[in-house]
Design a protein around this motif. Structure first.
Motif, PDB file in Angstrom:
ATOM      1  N   LYS A 156       0.826  -1.208   0.000  1.00 29.78           N
ATOM      2  CA  LYS A 156       0.000   0.000   0.000  1.00 29.78           C
ATOM      3  C   LYS A 156       0.859   1.256   0.000  1.00 29.78           C
ATOM      4  O   LYS A 156       0.459   2.297  -0.548  1.00 29.78           O
ATOM      5  N   ALA A 157       2.060   1.223   0.629  1.00 33.69           N
ATOM      6  CA  ALA A 157       2.922   2.402   0.687  1.00 33.69           C
ATOM      7  C   ALA A 157       3.610   2.671  -0.646  1.00 33.69           C
ATOM      8  O   ALA A 157       3.898   3.828  -0.987  1.00 33.69           O
ATOM      9  N   ILE A 158       3.869   1.637  -1.451  1.00 33.82           N
ATOM     10  CA  ILE A 158       4.632   1.806  -2.699  1.00 33.82           C
ATOM     11  C   ILE A 158       3.710   1.972  -3.912  1.00 33.82           C
ATOM     12  O   ILE A 158       3.919   2.840  -4.768  1.00 33.82           O
ATOM     13  N   PHE A 159       2.721   1.121  -3.957  1.00 29.84           N
ATOM     14  CA  PHE A 159       1.871   1.095  -5.152  1.00 29.84           C
ATOM     15  C   PHE A 159       0.556   1.827  -4.894  1.00 29.84           C
ATOM     16  O   PHE A 159      -0.035   1.696  -3.808  1.00 29.84           O
ATOM     17  N   THR A 160       0.107   2.574  -5.928  1.00 29.15           N
ATOM     18  CA  THR A 160      -1.152   3.284  -5.828  1.00 29.15           C
ATOM     19  C   THR A 160      -2.309   2.309  -5.963  1.00 29.15           C
ATOM     20  O   THR A 160      -2.159   1.183  -6.446  1.00 29.15           O
ATOM     21  N   ASP A 161      -3.457   2.766  -5.510  1.00 29.38           N
ATOM     22  CA  ASP A 161      -4.650   1.916  -5.547  1.00 29.38           C
ATOM     23  C   ASP A 161      -5.059   1.651  -6.995  1.00 29.38           C
ATOM     24  O   ASP A 161      -5.159   2.569  -7.813  1.00 29.38           O
ATOM     25  N   SER A 162      -5.249   0.354  -7.272  1.00 35.14           N
ATOM     26  CA  SER A 162      -5.626  -0.053  -8.632  1.00 35.14           C
ATOM     27  C   SER A 162      -6.228  -1.443  -8.549  1.00 35.14           C
ATOM     28  O   SER A 162      -6.067  -2.152  -7.542  1.00 35.14           O
TER      29      SER A 162
END
Length: 760
Positions: free
Chosen positions: A739-745
Motif C-alpha cells: 500500500k505504501a509503494i503502489f497506488t490503488d488499482s
C-alpha cells in the motif's frame, strides 16, 4: 444394789416350753402371766432400794447438808459481787483505771524512745568525734590511723562500696543526720585521697635525660614532712584506693620504662642502685649488644629485673600490692612483648618452626618467674598471654603467611594496569585473534571445561598462580596451618571481585578492551575454581577434605563475567539506537537533505559496529564473540527494517534511495560478516547459512532491499511461495508495504486479495 439393776430376761418370766422361735406369737394367758411377774419383780426392787437408803441414812443426810451449804455460800458471793459492781458503777472507777493504765503505757513508750534517742545521740557523737579524730590525724600526718578510722566508719555509716559516686544521701527510714555524717565521711575520704595521691606522685620520679626512675622513701607535702612511702601505700590499701593510686605510676612506668626497653632497636639492660633514702633504676645499653637476642633471653631477664625492682622498692615485698600493680600493667606489657617481639620472630617458613621452641621455653620460664613473684595469677589462664601466643605459633605462622598472601594478591591487583598486548590492538601487527598470536602471548590461558583459549590480564594469571602455590602448601601443612592457607586461597580469589570492579569502574561504563579483558578474567577464574577441588582435594589433610569447598565461588565469577558482557552489549545497542534515531525513521529519503541525514546515520552505525568488532574480536572467545555481535547486529537490522516497513507512503525515487542505503550498509559490514561466518575447514569458504542463523534479520533486510525495486506481481509471487515468510515478513508488513509503494488499482486490490487469502 448392783444386783437390782441387772438385766431382766423376759424369757425367764414366761412358762412357755418352746420360745426358740422369735416369731412365735404370745397367747393372752402368757401376757397376763408376764404382767403379774413384772409387777412382782418391781415391788422387790422398791423394797431393796428403801432398805438401802435407810441403811445409809447418815451418809445421805451429810451429803444433802453439804449441798445446802454450797448453795448458801454461792448466794452470798453473788450478793457481794453485785454490791461491788453497784459501787463501781456509781463512782466511775473503771474509767479512771483505764486512763491510768493508758498513761502508764504512754510514759513507758516515751521512756523507751528517749532511751533509743539517747543511744542514737551517743552513737552520732561518737561517730562525729571519730570523724574529727580522722581529720586531726590527716592534719598531723598520721595517715595509717586516719585510714583505719575511715575504714571503720565506712562500715558504721553503711557507705556503699563505690565511694567515688557517694553523695551522702539518706536511705528510707534513716535519721537525717546520717546523711550529714556520710557527707562528712566523703569529705574526709576526698581529703585523704587527694593527699595520698600527691604523695604517691612525689614518690616516683622519671628522668628522661638520664633514662632512670627514682623511688623516694621519705616524702613531704605542704607542711607534712617525713612521711614514709610504705605508710602511704598501707593507707591507700586501707581506704580501698591502692589500685587507683598505683594506676598512674603504672602508666608512667609503661611509658618511660617498658616502651623504650622493649621497642628499642638495640638491646638494653637495667642497673639498680639502692640506698636508705631512695632506689634508682637506670636504663643503659646492654653489654651484650653484639649478640642478637634471638630467643628473647635478654628481653625477659630485663623485664624480670624491672618487676623485681617494683616488688622491692614500691610494693615492699607485699604480695597483694604487687598483684595489684600487675593487674594494672601486665595486659599492656604482654601486648607490648607480643607486638614488638613475639609476632616479629614468628617463622616465615615451616622448616623454622622447631627453632621457635627455644623462644617458647624462655617465655614459659618468664611467666613462671612472674607467678612466683605474684605479679600475675597462677590460676587465671588469661594472665598466661605470652605462653598461649607462643604455643599457638603454628596459627600465628599461618596467620602471618595469610597476611602476606593477601597483601601480595592485593598489590598485584592494584598495580596491574590491565593493558592489552600490542598484537591484540588495532595498531598491532596482528589484527585478528589467530592461533600464532594466541600461542606467543604469555597471557593466553586454557579454559579447563570449554576447550578454548582466551587472553586474560596479568593480574588474573598471577592471582591464580598464587592460589595454586597456596593450595600446594595446604597439602604439605598440618591441619591448623592448612585451614588458614585454605581460607587465604579463598579470600585471595574473592579479592579480585572486591578490588578490580572498583578500580576499573570508569572503563566498565564504556566500550573498551579493558572491560572485555575483565570479562575474560572472570570467565577464566570461574573455570579454574571449578578445577581446584579435583586437583588438590585428595592431597588435603583428612580433617580438611570434608570442609574445603571452592565450587561455590565459581558461579559468582560466572555471573560477574555475564554481567560485564551484557553491560557492554547494552551500551553498544544504546549507541546504535541513538545513531539510527538520527535517520528520523528514514522518511523522505528522495529529498537530498533527508537522504544525507539517513546516510550519515547508516555510516555511524557501520562505524560503531566496526569499532566494536576491533575491540571484541581479538579478545572474546569465538563463540562468545559471535553470540554477542549477532545480538548487536540483530538489534540494528530489526530496527531499520521496522522503520522502513512503517513508512505509509513511498515515492519511486524514495524506494531507490532506501535500497541504496541498505546496500551501502550491507557492503560496509561485509568484513564484520566475514568475522562472524564459520569457516569450512576443507574449502575455507564462508557459509552464508550460518550467518542467517546467527542474525535472523539479515535475510529480512536483504529481501527488503530487493522488494524496494520489485514489481507488484513478483512481490505477490514471493509471498505465495512462502519466500517472504521464510525471511521473517508478516502478512501485515507485506500488505502495508504494498500500500505504501503502489497506488490503488485493480491489480493492487487483486494482489492484496491473493496475499490475504493464501492457503498456508
Amino acid at each position: 444394789m448392783d444386783s437390782i439393776f441387772d438385766a431382766i430376761n423376759v424369757r425367764d418370766l414366761l412358762s412357755a416350753h418352746d420360745l426358740s422361735d422369735p416369731t412365735t406369737p404370745l397367747s393372752a394367758p402368757d401376757l397376763r402371766l408376764l404382767i403379774q411377774r413384772l409387777e412382782s419383780h418391781s415391788l422387790q426392787i422398791r423394797s431393796k432400794v428403801q432398805s438401802y437408803i435407810l441403811s445409809h441414812r447418815d451418809n445421805f443426810e451429810s451429803l444433802f447438808s453439804l449441798a445446802n451449804d454450797a448453795v448458801s455460800q454461792s448466794q452470798l458471793l453473788s450478793d457481794d459481787i453485785a454490791g461491788v459492781l453497784k459501787l463501781i458503777s456509781d463512782q466511775m472507777i473503771d474509767a479512771e483505771v483505764r486512763e491510768v493504765v493508758a498513761e502508764i503505757r504512754e510514759k513507758r513508750e516515751e521512756l523507751r524512745v528517749k532511751r533509743e534517742l539517747l543511744g542514737l545521740v551517743r552513737t552520732i557523737l561518737a561517730t562525729n568525734e571519730m570523724l574529727e579524730s580522722v581529720r586531726e590525724a590527716l592534719r598531723n600526718g598520721r595517715f595509717g590511723f586516719a585510714a583505719e578510722g575511715l575504714k571503720e566508719l565506712k562500715v558504721a555509716l553503711r557507705v556503699s562500696g563505690n565511694v567515688g559516686n557517694g553523695n551522702g544521701g539518706v536511705e528510707d527510714g534513716e535519721p537525717l543526720v546520717y546523711g550529714f555524717l556520710r557527707k562528712e565521711w566523703f569529705q574526709c575520704f576526698d581529703e585523704i585521697q587527694e593527699v595520698l595521691l600527691k604523695l604517691m606522685e612525689k614518690s616516683v620520679r622519671f628522668d628522661g635525660d638520664l633514662n632512670q626512675v627514682e623511688v623516694r622513701y621519705h616524702l613531704q607535702v605542704e607542711n607534712l614532712t617525713g612521711v614514709q612511702l610504705q605508710t602511704v601505700l598501707e593507707a591507700m590499701d586501707a581506704v580501698g584506693i591502692l589500685e587507683y593510686g598505683l594506676a598512674k605510676v603504672a602508666d608512667l612506668m609503661i611509658k618511660h620504662v617498658m616502651n623504650p626497653f622493649v621497642k628499642h632497636g638495640q638491646p638494653l639492660s637495667f642497673i639498680e642502685e639502692l640506698n636508705p633514702e631512695s632506689a634508682v633504676l637506670k636504663l643503659v645499653p646492654s653489654p651484650d649488644n653484639k649478640h642478637e637476642d634471638v630467643a628473647g633471653e635478654l628481653l625477659y631477664s630485663g623485664i624480670l629485673l624491672f618487676i623485681k625492682f617494683i616488688y622491692r622498692s614500691i610494693c615492699f615485698q607485699n604480695d597483694s600490692w604487687i598483684r595489684c600493680f600487675g593487674r594494672s600493667t601486665w595486659p599492656r606489657i604482654a601486648e607490648l612483648i607480643i607486638s614488638s617481639f613475639l609476632s616479629k620472630v614468628v617463622p616465615t617458613d615451616a622448616s623454622k618452626l622447631p627453632d621457635f621452641q627455644k623462644i617458647v621455653k624462655c617465655t614459659i620460664e618468664f611467666e613462671s618467674a612472674l607467678k612466683d613473684l605474684k605479679f600475675i595469677s597462677a590460676s587465671d589462664d588469661n594472665d598466661s598471654r605470652l605462653s598461649k601466643f607462643a604455643d599457638d605459633v603454628e596459627v600465628h605462622f599461618a596467620h602471618k603467611k595469610k597476611t602476606e598472601i593477601m597483601s601480595k594478591a592485593r598489590n598485584l591487583l592494584l598495580e596491574c594496569d590491565f593493558s592489552i598486548p600490542q598484537e591484540y590492538t588495532r595498531k598491532g601487527s596482528i589484527g585478528k585473534n589467530d592461533g600464532a598470536s594466541m600461542q606467543s602471548s604469555s597471557h593466553v590461558v586454557d579454559l579447563l571445561f570449554l576447550s578454548e583459549r582466551c587472553l586474560v590480564s596479568k593480574a588474573a594469571k598471577q592471582l591464580m598462580e598464587l592460589v595454586h602455590q597456596t593450595l600446594q602448601d595446604v597439602c604439605l601443612s598440618s591441619t591448623r596451618v592448612a585451614l588458614e592457607f585454605y581460607r587465604a586461597a579463598r579470600d585471595a580469589i574473592l579479592l579480585y571481585e572486591v578490588v578490580v570492579p572498583v578500580k576499573l569502574e570508569r572503563q566498565l561504563d564504556g566500550i573498551n578492551q579493558v572491560a572485555v579483558l575483565m570479562h575474560n578474567d572472570c570467565l577464566y577464574l570461574s573455570q579454574e575454581i571449578l578445577g581446584l577441588a579435583f586437583e588438590y582435594r585428595t592431597d588435603f589433610p583428612s580433617s580438611l577434605k570434608e570442609h574445603a569447598v571452592f565450587v561455590d565461588l565459581a558461579p559468582r565469577f560466572q555471573l560477574l563475567a555475564e554481567g560485564i558482557l551484557q553491560r557492554q552489549v547494552h551500551r553498544v545497542i544504546y549507541n546504535l539506537k541513538e545513531a539510527i534515531d538520527g535517520a528520523d525513521g528514514f522518511q523522505n529519503t528522495h529529498q537530498m537533505k533527508e537522504f544525507e541525514s539517513a546516510k550519515f546515520s547508516i555510516e555511524q552505525v557501520v562505524f560503531i559496529l566496526e569499532k566494536v568488532r576491533i575491540i571484541w574480536e581479538p579478545l572474546l572467545l569465538p563463540s562468545t564473540y559471535r553470540k554477542s555481535m549477532s545480538t548487536v547486529i540483530e538489534s540494528v537490522f530489526s530496527r531499520i527494517a521496522r522503520d522502513i516497513l512503517l513508512l505509509d507512503d513511498m515515492a519511486a525515487d524514495e524506494t531507490l534511495q532506501l535500497q541504496r542505503l541498505i546496500q551501502l550498509m550491507l557492503e560496509s559490514l561485509s568484513p564484520l560478516f566475514n568475522s562472524l561466518a564459520t569457516m569450512d575447514q576443507k574449502s575455507h569458504e564462508f557459509s552464508g547459512e550460518s550467518l542467517d542463523n546467527l542474525i535472523p534479520s539479515l535475510s529480512k533486510i536483504r529481501k527488503l532491499s530487493e522488494l524496494l525495486d520489485m514489481p507488484l506481481k513478483s512481490i505477490t509471487a514471493s509471498w505465495e511461495n512462502k519466500e517472504l515468510i521464510s525471511c521473517g515478513f508478516t502478512i501485515t508488513e507485506v500488505e502495508d508495504f504494498i500500500k505504501a509503494i503502489f497506488t490503488d488499482s485493480p491489480l493492487r486490490r487483486d494482489c492484496l486479495w491473493k496475499i490475504h487469502n493464501a492457503n498456508f
